[in-house]
Design a protein around this motif. Sequence first.
Motif, PDB file in Angstrom:
ATOM      1  N   THR A 155       0.823  -1.273  -0.058  1.00 49.80           N
ATOM      2  CA  THR A 155      -0.069   0.163   0.052  1.00 49.80           C
ATOM      3  C   THR A 155       0.801   1.157  -0.053  1.00 49.80           C
ATOM      4  OG1 THR A 155      -1.702  -1.200   1.129  1.00 49.80           O
ATOM      5  CG2 THR A 155      -1.803   1.241   1.099  1.00 49.80           C
ATOM      6  N   SER A 156       0.532   2.137  -0.989  1.00 48.17           N
ATOM      7  CA  SER A 156       1.660   3.221  -1.147  1.00 48.17           C
ATOM      8  C   SER A 156       0.780   4.347  -1.738  1.00 48.17           C
ATOM      9  CB  SER A 156       2.850   3.086  -1.755  1.00 48.17           C
ATOM     10  OG  SER A 156       3.700   4.054  -1.968  1.00 48.17           O
ATOM     11  N   ILE A 157       1.486   5.071  -2.527  1.00 49.56           N
ATOM     12  CA  ILE A 157       0.698   6.646  -3.073  1.00 49.56           C
ATOM     13  C   ILE A 157       0.754   6.354  -4.577  1.00 49.56           C
ATOM     14  CG2 ILE A 157       0.597   8.912  -3.173  1.00 49.56           C
ATOM     15  CD1 ILE A 157       2.873   8.667  -0.741  1.00 49.56           C
ATOM     16  N   THR A 158      -0.211   6.394  -5.071  1.00 47.75           N
ATOM     17  CA  THR A 158      -0.205   6.494  -6.754  1.00 47.75           C
ATOM     18  C   THR A 158      -0.532   7.988  -7.024  1.00 47.75           C
ATOM     19  OG1 THR A 158      -1.008   4.183  -7.087  1.00 47.75           O
ATOM     20  CG2 THR A 158      -1.488   5.905  -8.848  1.00 47.75           C
ATOM     21  N   TYR A 159       0.380   8.748  -7.668  1.00 46.33           N
ATOM     22  CA  TYR A 159       0.236  10.108  -7.912  1.00 46.33           C
ATOM     23  C   TYR A 159       0.580  10.311  -9.318  1.00 46.33           C
ATOM     24  CZ  TYR A 159       5.494  10.374  -8.027  1.00 46.33           C
ATOM     25  OH  TYR A 159       6.746  10.146  -8.204  1.00 46.33           O
ATOM     26  N   ARG A 160      -0.084  11.507  -9.828  1.00 46.76           N
ATOM     27  CA  ARG A 160       0.117  12.000 -11.216  1.00 46.76           C
ATOM     28  C   ARG A 160       1.215  12.794 -11.314  1.00 46.76           C
ATOM     29  NH1 ARG A 160      -4.608  12.746 -14.507  1.00 46.76           N
ATOM     30  NH2 ARG A 160      -3.079  13.876 -15.728  1.00 46.76           N
ATOM     31  N   THR A 161       2.276  12.048 -12.250  1.00 52.40           N
ATOM     32  CA  THR A 161       3.365  12.797 -12.289  1.00 52.40           C
ATOM     33  C   THR A 161       3.740  14.122 -12.895  1.00 52.40           C
ATOM     34  OG1 THR A 161       3.916  11.658 -14.309  1.00 52.40           O
ATOM     35  CG2 THR A 161       4.755  10.588 -12.209  1.00 52.40           C
ATOM     36  N   LEU A 166       7.274  16.998  -7.011  1.00 50.16           N
ATOM     37  CA  LEU A 166       7.967  16.583  -5.944  1.00 50.16           C
ATOM     38  C   LEU A 166       9.159  17.499  -5.339  1.00 50.16           C
ATOM     39  CD1 LEU A 166       8.718  12.703  -7.024  1.00 50.16           C
ATOM     40  CD2 LEU A 166       7.046  13.867  -5.311  1.00 50.16           C
ATOM     41  N   GLU A 167       9.370  17.448  -4.086  1.00 47.62           N
ATOM     42  CA  GLU A 167      10.751  18.215  -3.388  1.00 47.62           C
ATOM     43  C   GLU A 167      11.401  17.281  -2.763  1.00 47.62           C
ATOM     44  OE1 GLU A 167       8.604  21.374  -0.741  1.00 47.62           O
ATOM     45  OE2 GLU A 167       8.039  22.504  -2.466  1.00 47.62           O
ATOM     46  N   GLY A 168      12.447  16.781  -3.474  1.00 57.85           N
ATOM     47  CA  GLY A 168      13.192  15.868  -3.048  1.00 57.85           C
ATOM     48  C   GLY A 168      12.869  14.338  -3.315  1.00 57.85           C
ATOM     49  N   GLU A 169      12.935  13.388  -2.375  1.00 55.61           N
ATOM     50  CA  GLU A 169      12.508  12.059  -2.635  1.00 55.61           C
ATOM     51  C   GLU A 169      10.870  11.926  -2.416  1.00 55.61           C
ATOM     52  OE1 GLU A 169      15.082   9.024  -0.781  1.00 55.61           O
ATOM     53  OE2 GLU A 169      15.640  10.705   0.533  1.00 55.61           O
ATOM     54  N   GLU A 170      10.435  10.954  -2.822  1.00 52.12           N
ATOM     55  CA  GLU A 170       9.207  10.434  -2.961  1.00 52.12           C
ATOM     56  C   GLU A 170       8.829  10.359  -1.424  1.00 52.12           C
ATOM     57  OE1 GLU A 170       8.038   8.254  -7.045  1.00 52.12           O
ATOM     58  OE2 GLU A 170       8.677   6.891  -5.310  1.00 52.12           O
ATOM     59  N   SER A 171       7.775  10.660  -0.901  1.00 56.57           N
ATOM     60  CA  SER A 171       7.359  10.711   0.554  1.00 56.57           C
ATOM     61  C   SER A 171       5.959  10.516   1.029  1.00 56.57           C
ATOM     62  CB  SER A 171       7.971  11.946   1.149  1.00 56.57           C
ATOM     63  OG  SER A 171       7.524  12.071   2.579  1.00 56.57           O
ATOM     64  N   ALA A 249      -3.199  12.720  -6.213  1.00 58.00           N
ATOM     65  CA  ALA A 249      -2.373  11.595  -5.269  1.00 58.00           C
ATOM     66  C   ALA A 249      -3.486  10.944  -4.661  1.00 58.00           C
ATOM     67  CB  ALA A 249      -1.372  12.049  -4.741  1.00 58.00           C
ATOM     68  N   SER A 250      -3.267   9.498  -4.395  1.00 55.89           N
ATOM     69  CA  SER A 250      -4.220   8.799  -3.434  1.00 55.89           C
ATOM     70  C   SER A 250      -3.589   7.645  -2.950  1.00 55.89           C
ATOM     71  CB  SER A 250      -5.303   8.162  -4.205  1.00 55.89           C
ATOM     72  OG  SER A 250      -6.062   7.532  -3.487  1.00 55.89           O
ATOM     73  N   MET A 251      -3.714   7.137  -1.490  1.00 57.47           N
ATOM     74  CA  MET A 251      -3.279   5.854  -1.178  1.00 57.47           C
ATOM     75  C   MET A 251      -4.133   4.834  -1.853  1.00 57.47           C
ATOM     76  SD  MET A 251      -3.947   4.286   2.610  1.00 57.47           S
ATOM     77  CE  MET A 251      -3.409   5.716   3.448  1.00 57.47           C
ATOM     78  N   THR A 252      -3.352   3.952  -2.470  1.00 52.55           N
ATOM     79  CA  THR A 252      -3.832   2.809  -3.204  1.00 52.55           C
ATOM     80  C   THR A 252      -3.080   1.462  -2.977  1.00 52.55           C
ATOM     81  OG1 THR A 252      -2.610   3.078  -5.317  1.00 52.55           O
ATOM     82  CG2 THR A 252      -4.555   4.510  -5.039  1.00 52.55           C
ATOM     83  N   TRP A 253      -3.447   0.422  -3.617  1.00 47.66           N
ATOM     84  CA  TRP A 253      -2.629  -0.744  -3.781  1.00 47.66           C
ATOM     85  C   TRP A 253      -1.763  -0.777  -5.101  1.00 47.66           C
ATOM     86  CZ3 TRP A 253      -7.975  -3.019  -2.663  1.00 47.66           C
ATOM     87  CH2 TRP A 253      -8.245  -3.205  -1.318  1.00 47.66           C
ATOM     88  N   ASN A 254      -0.800  -1.736  -5.417  1.00 48.69           N
ATOM     89  CA  ASN A 254      -0.373  -1.678  -6.482  1.00 48.69           C
ATOM     90  C   ASN A 254      -1.069  -1.802  -7.907  1.00 48.69           C
ATOM     91  OD1 ASN A 254       0.745  -3.390  -4.295  1.00 48.69           O
ATOM     92  ND2 ASN A 254       2.647  -3.662  -5.592  1.00 48.69           N
ATOM     93  N   SER A 255      -2.156  -2.255  -7.581  1.00 48.54           N
ATOM     94  CA  SER A 255      -3.019  -2.624  -8.873  1.00 48.54           C
ATOM     95  C   SER A 255      -3.467  -1.138  -9.604  1.00 48.54           C
ATOM     96  CB  SER A 255      -4.151  -3.471  -8.598  1.00 48.54           C
ATOM     97  OG  SER A 255      -5.163  -3.001  -7.777  1.00 48.54           O
ATOM     98  N   SER A 256      -3.766  -0.183  -8.826  1.00 47.94           N
ATOM     99  CA  SER A 256      -4.314   1.041  -9.346  1.00 47.94           C
ATOM    100  C   SER A 256      -3.283   1.732 -10.209  1.00 47.94           C
ATOM    101  CB  SER A 256      -4.714   1.948  -8.228  1.00 47.94           C
ATOM    102  OG  SER A 256      -5.852   1.461  -7.443  1.00 47.94           O
ATOM    103  N   ALA A 257      -1.911   1.880 -10.093  1.00 44.36           N
ATOM    104  CA  ALA A 257      -0.931   2.366 -10.681  1.00 44.36           C
ATOM    105  C   ALA A 257      -0.709   1.668 -11.946  1.00 44.36           C
ATOM    106  CB  ALA A 257       0.194   2.430  -9.871  1.00 44.36           C
ATOM    107  N   ALA A 270       4.368   5.310  -5.657  1.00 48.58           N
ATOM    108  CA  ALA A 270       5.603   5.848  -5.117  1.00 48.58           C
ATOM    109  C   ALA A 270       6.184   4.730  -4.413  1.00 48.58           C
ATOM    110  CB  ALA A 270       5.108   7.058  -4.128  1.00 48.58           C
ATOM    111  N   ARG A 271       7.694   4.877  -3.918  1.00 48.86           N
ATOM    112  CA  ARG A 271       8.448   4.111  -3.088  1.00 48.86           C
ATOM    113  C   ARG A 271       8.962   5.354  -2.123  1.00 48.86           C
ATOM    114  NH1 ARG A 271      12.514   0.234  -6.622  1.00 48.86           N
ATOM    115  NH2 ARG A 271      10.576  -0.989  -7.896  1.00 48.86           N
ATOM    116  N   PRO A 272       8.063   5.513  -1.233  1.00 51.47           N
ATOM    117  CA  PRO A 272       8.192   6.592  -0.083  1.00 51.47           C
ATOM    118  C   PRO A 272       9.630   6.096   0.600  1.00 51.47           C
ATOM    119  CG  PRO A 272       6.198   5.591  -0.127  1.00 51.47           C
ATOM    120  CD  PRO A 272       6.862   4.713  -0.748  1.00 51.47           C
ATOM    121  N   LYS A 273      10.270   7.519   0.913  1.00 51.09           N
ATOM    122  CA  LYS A 273      11.553   7.319   1.672  1.00 51.09           C
ATOM    123  C   LYS A 273      11.314   6.724   2.876  1.00 51.09           C
ATOM    124  CE  LYS A 273      11.467  11.949   3.314  1.00 51.09           C
ATOM    125  NZ  LYS A 273      12.035  13.318   3.416  1.00 51.09           N
ATOM    126  N   GLU A 274      10.097   6.633   3.674  1.00 48.24           N
ATOM    127  CA  GLU A 274      10.096   6.233   5.002  1.00 48.24           C
ATOM    128  C   GLU A 274       9.649   4.778   4.969  1.00 48.24           C
ATOM    129  OE1 GLU A 274       8.178  10.511   4.387  1.00 48.24           O
ATOM    130  OE2 GLU A 274       8.184   8.683   3.382  1.00 48.24           O
TER     131      GLU A 274
END
Length: 374
Positions: A155-161, A166-171, A249-257, A270-274
């Motif tokens: 579970t991560s973030i699917t976002y419109r590039t 972005l300001e730095g790394e994905e987060s 942007a939204s919290m999603t599972w892999n499949s949405s992206a 996204a692969r968030p730095k956290e």
Amino acid sequence: MDILDQLGAVREGKLSRRKFTKGLLAAGVAMTTVPLPARRAMASEGEQATYFTWGGYDIPELFGPYQEQNGTLPNFAIFGGSEEALTKMRGGFVVDVSHPCNQSMPRWVQTGLFQPIDTARVANWGDVIPELVDLPGNGAEAGKVWMAPFDWGQTSITYRTDLVELEGEESWDILWDPRYAGRLGSLASGGDAWWCGAIKAGIDFANIDTPEAFDKIAAVMREQRPLMRLYTDDTTTLEQALSAGEMVASMTWNSSAVLLQAEGIPVKFARPKEGALTWVCGVMIHKDAPNLDRAYDVIDSLLSVETGHFMINDWGYGHSNSKAFDQFEEETLAGLGLSKNPVEILNAGHFQQPQTQEWETQMNELFEQIKAGF
């Protein structure tokens, strides 16, 4: 095939809801304006196994072997979250098999509503990745298991590039960025959102059940609430809003992206730095399963190479059958955020840990209050 023809195909089970939705996205049609009728029952209740699962898993693509053996699809019952499913079964709703995830499994076992799985009756068991079986609480007597692992992912973030700067790394900060107020979305289940809030709050999952953790997570979730456009467990709704640019942007599972990328929408998972949230889900058999033989047919179908290929290729999820990965190059898997070795993925993020029923109840009640604005 026009939309009315496609609706007819869905009713007859010849076209999946997901493929129907993809066609609408490609045509620029919003699903909210075209109500999708329920699929016509292909067998009377009691003749086929009933599979109690998350929305979206009630599709023919996951049941090719089952259909070949039984001539039709299983019956389906849908839930929006594992707590909802367990509550319904505690209230007397009897199914053959259901679809929990690893953090819920020990609590499900403790209810006494489920029977161990005799792995000798599962033809594909020899190809199941061992690390996905060896989960806390999954051991039963006589070498049996409580849950047959099926799907795993993040579970991560699917976002419109093209819309997120972005300001730095994905987060995880993307979903708390006031610049995007009213254009952010999230899965509605605390089984995802609360845990992601814990990552944002810097909570070690080993301490997620402490009063201090509850306070810190509640604080970040309340901070996020005014920024949100939408909470829903209907992933199609999230995907459509991202496709239309209504959300960035939204919290999603892999499949949405994976789905949106296939439609040419400029998004990234996204692969968030956290770290992302990682999970394993699977199948459990109800103790009073009225169609036990066909319950095992459901499990074997879900664990098949055929189903695994679909899960990886079309949804970007990991699958429990190791042979399914042999059909893909490592580069392709890496592009989906996957690996032939699930341990690499599970260890790369934050792996959900089982919690008590008391914790689950408190978490869900508090999260519902926060979503309601309290």
